[in-house]
Scaffold this motif. Structure first.
Motif, PDB file in Angstrom:
ATOM      1  N   GLY A  27       4.484   5.376   8.490  1.00  7.76           N
ATOM      2  CA  GLY A  27       3.550   4.993   7.538  1.00  7.76           C
ATOM      3  C   GLY A  27       2.794   3.613   8.040  1.00  7.76           C
ATOM      4  N   LEU A  28       3.083   2.947   8.155  1.00  5.27           N
ATOM      5  CA  LEU A  28       2.575   1.363   8.353  1.00  5.27           C
ATOM      6  C   LEU A  28       2.205   1.541   9.555  1.00  5.27           C
ATOM      7  CD1 LEU A  28       4.692  -0.400   5.503  1.00  5.27           C
ATOM      8  CD2 LEU A  28       2.052   0.097   5.611  1.00  5.27           C
ATOM      9  N   GLY A  29       2.376   2.692  10.742  1.00  5.72           N
ATOM     10  CA  GLY A  29       2.015   1.653  11.891  1.00  5.72           C
ATOM     11  C   GLY A  29       2.862   1.209  12.767  1.00  5.72           C
ATOM     12  N   ILE A  30       3.907   0.519  12.041  1.00  2.00           N
ATOM     13  CA  ILE A  30       5.207  -0.545  12.620  1.00  2.00           C
ATOM     14  C   ILE A  30       5.963  -0.198  13.628  1.00  2.00           C
ATOM     15  CG2 ILE A  30       6.235  -2.009  12.056  1.00  2.00           C
ATOM     16  CD1 ILE A  30       4.610  -2.558   9.573  1.00  2.00           C
ATOM     17  N   SER A 147      13.385  -2.743  -5.842  1.00  2.00           N
ATOM     18  CA  SER A 147      12.543  -1.176  -6.133  1.00  2.00           C
ATOM     19  C   SER A 147      10.690  -1.540  -5.948  1.00  2.00           C
ATOM     20  CB  SER A 147      12.000  -0.226  -7.510  1.00  2.00           C
ATOM     21  OG  SER A 147      11.337  -1.036  -8.541  1.00  2.00           O
ATOM     22  N   GLY A 148      10.363  -2.831  -5.833  1.00  2.00           N
ATOM     23  CA  GLY A 148       9.045  -3.710  -6.048  1.00  2.00           C
ATOM     24  C   GLY A 148       9.049  -3.718  -4.267  1.00  2.00           C
ATOM     25  N   VAL A 149      10.306  -4.431  -3.853  1.00  2.00           N
ATOM     26  CA  VAL A 149      10.319  -4.856  -2.236  1.00  2.00           C
ATOM     27  C   VAL A 149       8.624  -3.850  -1.395  1.00  2.00           C
ATOM     28  CG1 VAL A 149      11.248  -4.876  -0.405  1.00  2.00           C
ATOM     29  CG2 VAL A 149      12.029  -5.980  -2.737  1.00  2.00           C
ATOM     30  N   ALA A 150       8.953  -2.360  -1.371  1.00  2.05           N
ATOM     31  CA  ALA A 150       8.446  -1.244  -0.166  1.00  2.05           C
ATOM     32  C   ALA A 150       7.070  -1.274  -0.870  1.00  2.05           C
ATOM     33  CB  ALA A 150       9.280  -0.568   0.060  1.00  2.05           C
ATOM     34  N   PRO A 151       6.762  -1.036  -2.140  1.00  8.40           N
ATOM     35  CA  PRO A 151       5.313  -1.213  -2.478  1.00  8.40           C
ATOM     36  C   PRO A 151       4.471  -3.007  -2.116  1.00  8.40           C
ATOM     37  CG  PRO A 151       6.351  -0.681  -4.146  1.00  8.40           C
ATOM     38  CD  PRO A 151       7.001  -0.692  -2.771  1.00  8.40           C
ATOM     39  N   GLU A 155       1.163  -3.180   0.928  1.00  7.41           N
ATOM     40  CA  GLU A 155       0.339  -3.786   0.109  1.00  7.41           C
ATOM     41  C   GLU A 155       0.624  -5.139   1.165  1.00  7.41           C
ATOM     42  OE1 GLU A 155      -1.169  -6.391  -3.511  1.00  7.41           O
ATOM     43  OE2 GLU A 155      -0.121  -4.983  -4.143  1.00  7.41           O
ATOM     44  N   ALA A 156       0.989  -5.625   1.654  1.00 10.60           N
ATOM     45  CA  ALA A 156       0.763  -7.170   2.819  1.00 10.60           C
ATOM     46  C   ALA A 156       0.563  -6.856   3.443  1.00 10.60           C
ATOM     47  CB  ALA A 156       2.532  -8.158   2.727  1.00 10.60           C
ATOM     48  N   ALA A 157       0.978  -5.724   3.958  1.00  7.32           N
ATOM     49  CA  ALA A 157       0.363  -4.517   5.933  1.00  7.32           C
ATOM     50  C   ALA A 157      -1.051  -4.378   5.511  1.00  7.32           C
ATOM     51  CB  ALA A 157       1.386  -3.517   5.845  1.00  7.32           C
ATOM     52  N   PRO A 166      -1.715 -13.674   7.645  1.00  6.10           N
ATOM     53  CA  PRO A 166      -0.631 -13.192   7.732  1.00  6.10           C
ATOM     54  C   PRO A 166      -0.333 -12.917   6.290  1.00  6.10           C
ATOM     55  CG  PRO A 166      -1.172 -15.651   9.235  1.00  6.10           C
ATOM     56  CD  PRO A 166      -2.197 -14.967   8.733  1.00  6.10           C
ATOM     57  N   GLY A 167       0.842 -11.772   6.631  1.00  6.32           N
ATOM     58  CA  GLY A 167       0.841 -11.807   5.054  1.00  6.32           C
ATOM     59  C   GLY A 167       2.673 -11.793   4.903  1.00  6.32           C
ATOM     60  N   ALA A 168       3.204 -12.699   3.801  1.00  8.81           N
ATOM     61  CA  ALA A 168       4.650 -12.107   3.674  1.00  8.81           C
ATOM     62  C   ALA A 168       5.111 -11.188   2.536  1.00  8.81           C
ATOM     63  CB  ALA A 168       4.932 -13.792   3.765  1.00  8.81           C
TER      64      ALA A 168
END
Length: 185
Positions: A27-30, A147-151, A155-157, A166-168
């Motif tokens: 979904g993020l195109g990665i 449960s907050g890692v994927a969101p 958001e970083a993407a 860059p986002g981390a």
């Protein structure tokens, strides 16, 4: 990549954050994930390796991941770079490339040097990662739970694409679990 001393499942909410981040990639195109393998990222990396739609690239040094992510972006795609916090020290100079050239770069960082760390060598860089990345112009996301890692990753993407910076996402040791050493320290 399996290390029985590190939980891939995270904190008490029972979330498999590695699988959730993996499932977010299409979904993020990665389609490209660069890594210096780390047990804390094990579940995520195993899933990437098993998926023919994801190209998992094993690096010899973390800074190669920044260059790869920049090249992938020039080819029209966002890539993820998955590293351990101790590897952040190796990417300091290379982060100038995406910052100066306004290239989105997405980092997934498994943290060491935090709660219950038993390896004193991990502590100095572990403590400095957030501030170091922020000082280098990286948008830093620090989820509080598995449960907050994927969101946070999504958001970083989005922010990286929007800002060209860059986002981390820093996955804390309280989520990953502390590494223990067989037979004591």
């Amino acid at each position: 990549m399996n290390d029985p001393d590190i939980s891939p499942y995270g904190d008490s909410d029972g979330s498999d954050w590695g699988e959730q981040v993996f499932r977010s990639l299409p979904g993020l195109g990665i389609r490209h994930v660069a890594t210096v393998p780390d047990a804390g990222l094990g579940r995520f990396l195993e899933l990437c390796e098993a998926d023919p739609g994801i190209r998992l690239i094993t690096l010899t040094t973390e800074e190669e991941g920044i260059a790869l992510a920049c090249g992938t972006w020039l080819g029209g795609e966002l890539a993820a770079v998955a590293i351990q916090s101790s590897g952040v020290g190796n990417i300091v100079n290379m982060l100038g490339l995406p910052n100066v050239c306004r290239i989105p770069c997405l980092l997934l960082v498994s943290m060491r040097g935090e709660a219950e760390e038993r390896n004193p060598w991990q502590i100095p860089v572990g403590r400095a990662v957030h501030d170091l990345l922020a000082a280098l112009g990286v948008d830093v996301f620090r989820p509080e739970s598995a449960s907050g890692v994927a969101p946070a990753f999504a958001e970083a993407a989005a922010r990286a694409r929007e800002t060209g910076r860059p986002g981390a996402v820093l996955v804390g040791q309280h989520i990953i679990g502390a590494k223990s050493f067989a037979g004591g320290d």
